[in-house]
Scaffold this motif. Sequence first.
Motif, PDB file in Angstrom:
ATOM      1  N   THR A  85       0.833  -1.203   0.000  1.00  0.00           N
ATOM      2  CA  THR A  85       0.000   0.000   0.000  1.00  0.00           C
ATOM      3  C   THR A  85       0.868   1.253   0.000  1.00  0.00           C
ATOM      4  N   GLU A  86       1.999   1.217   0.723  1.00  0.00           N
ATOM      5  CA  GLU A  86       2.904   2.373   0.741  1.00  0.00           C
ATOM      6  C   GLU A  86       3.588   2.575  -0.606  1.00  0.00           C
ATOM      7  N   SER A  87       4.044   1.491  -1.217  1.00  0.00           N
ATOM      8  CA  SER A  87       4.697   1.620  -2.520  1.00  0.00           C
ATOM      9  C   SER A  87       3.698   2.093  -3.573  1.00  0.00           C
ATOM     10  N   LEU A  88       2.447   1.630  -3.481  1.00  0.00           N
ATOM     11  CA  LEU A  88       1.413   2.094  -4.403  1.00  0.00           C
ATOM     12  C   LEU A  88       1.152   3.590  -4.205  1.00  0.00           C
ATOM     13  N   ARG A  89       1.206   4.035  -2.964  1.00  0.00           N
ATOM     14  CA  ARG A  89       1.029   5.470  -2.682  1.00  0.00           C
ATOM     15  C   ARG A  89       2.101   6.288  -3.408  1.00  0.00           C
ATOM     16  N   GLY A  90       3.340   5.771  -3.392  1.00  0.00           N
ATOM     17  CA  GLY A  90       4.423   6.459  -4.095  1.00  0.00           C
ATOM     18  C   GLY A  90       4.229   6.453  -5.598  1.00  0.00           C
ATOM     19  N   ILE A  92       1.323   6.328  -7.161  1.00  0.00           N
ATOM     20  CA  ILE A  92       0.231   7.256  -7.453  1.00  0.00           C
ATOM     21  C   ILE A  92       0.734   8.693  -7.465  1.00  0.00           C
ATOM     22  N   LYS A  93       1.559   9.031  -6.471  1.00  0.00           N
ATOM     23  CA  LYS A  93       2.109  10.388  -6.398  1.00  0.00           C
ATOM     24  C   LYS A  93       2.996  10.678  -7.610  1.00  0.00           C
ATOM     25  N   SER A 304       7.337   4.107  -0.080  1.00  0.00           N
ATOM     26  CA  SER A 304       6.713   5.128  -0.914  1.00  0.00           C
ATOM     27  C   SER A 304       7.715   5.690  -1.930  1.00  0.00           C
ATOM     28  N   LYS A 308       7.653   5.743  -6.046  1.00  0.00           N
ATOM     29  CA  LYS A 308       7.809   6.992  -6.795  1.00  0.00           C
ATOM     30  C   LYS A 308       8.948   6.886  -7.807  1.00  0.00           C
TER      31      LYS A 308
END
Length: 341
Positions: A85-90, A92-93, A304, A308
């Motif tokens: 979930t954290e890597s996906l957040r990165g 997405i950003k 994250s 990114k």
Amino acid sequence: MKKGKQVTASDVAQLAGVSISTVSRVISNNPKISEPTRLKVLECMDKLEYYPNANARSLAIKKTGTIGIVIPTTSEDYFSNPFFTESLRGIIKGASNLDYDLLVSTNTEKGEELKIIQKFIRGSKVDGIILMTSKINDECIEYLENIDFPFSLIGSTIEQDKRTNQVDNDNYSAAYELTKHILDNGRRNVAMIVGDMDLIVSKERVKGYKKALEDYNIGFDSKLLFSGSFDEKTGYYYGKKISKINPIPDGLIVTDDLVAFGAVKALHDMGVNIPKDIQVGSFNNSSLAEHSNIPLTSVEINASQLGKEAMKLLVDAIENETRGKKILVPYTIYKRKSTRR
């Protein structure tokens, strides 16, 4: 088709009983092609294992402005693990900053990643793919390299790869330092719980753990190495098993916080004191690591930032045909009560 022979659009056309231009129109997803004809051509492409290379495809279709992401296992496993979930957040950003949309597969069963990737590409749905895990003899990496389709990998390949774009931590050094930290605290009987041993990240962290033991003149005991899934259930199972070893290990390295939470709960349930009886160190530095009942020493891998950087590298692959670039994201070990002297 014989092995080694380059399959062409002409071969597909001959097998399907259509013209080469019809095959090209199927590849470019031309709406003028009837559904029965499209399915017939795709079936023949499958049979002959024909996939158009990236250069040919780019001439036939316009860019979609979309990146494909394949959830590596079932959605339940995915959303329960903070790393993903954290890597996906990165990602997405990064996608937002670079003006790309994301297409995330939500119906992937374990082992079906390649089929989803092929579906993305054949349907001309994406300009590139981000792989979120890497395995030994990874068929997804092999496929994407063979058709020269832009992709980036969160993780590493097992050997020096001049074609795969990779973003990772130095997992060998991180595991070495974490194990050394526990050994520096006077512990000499250190066990380890890892995830799937087919994953490159597991291999690298085990190598770092073994090297630390070797540098302290401690022999590696295969009975103290446990592997399973990246979930709390696996940690609880092995935590109970470890608590019954005589003598009980005085140190434990776990390669994921979620697994570590299960192990810590099992050890507590079995009356084992942390850190007095056994010190525990883990990876990912999830938010719960610091705020759990026993604050957990954990390696911050900056998930994250990994996401990114993977997004930036993929766009570089799409727009500038970059291949074989590797980026290392730094890690930090946060030392807390679970490894206190």
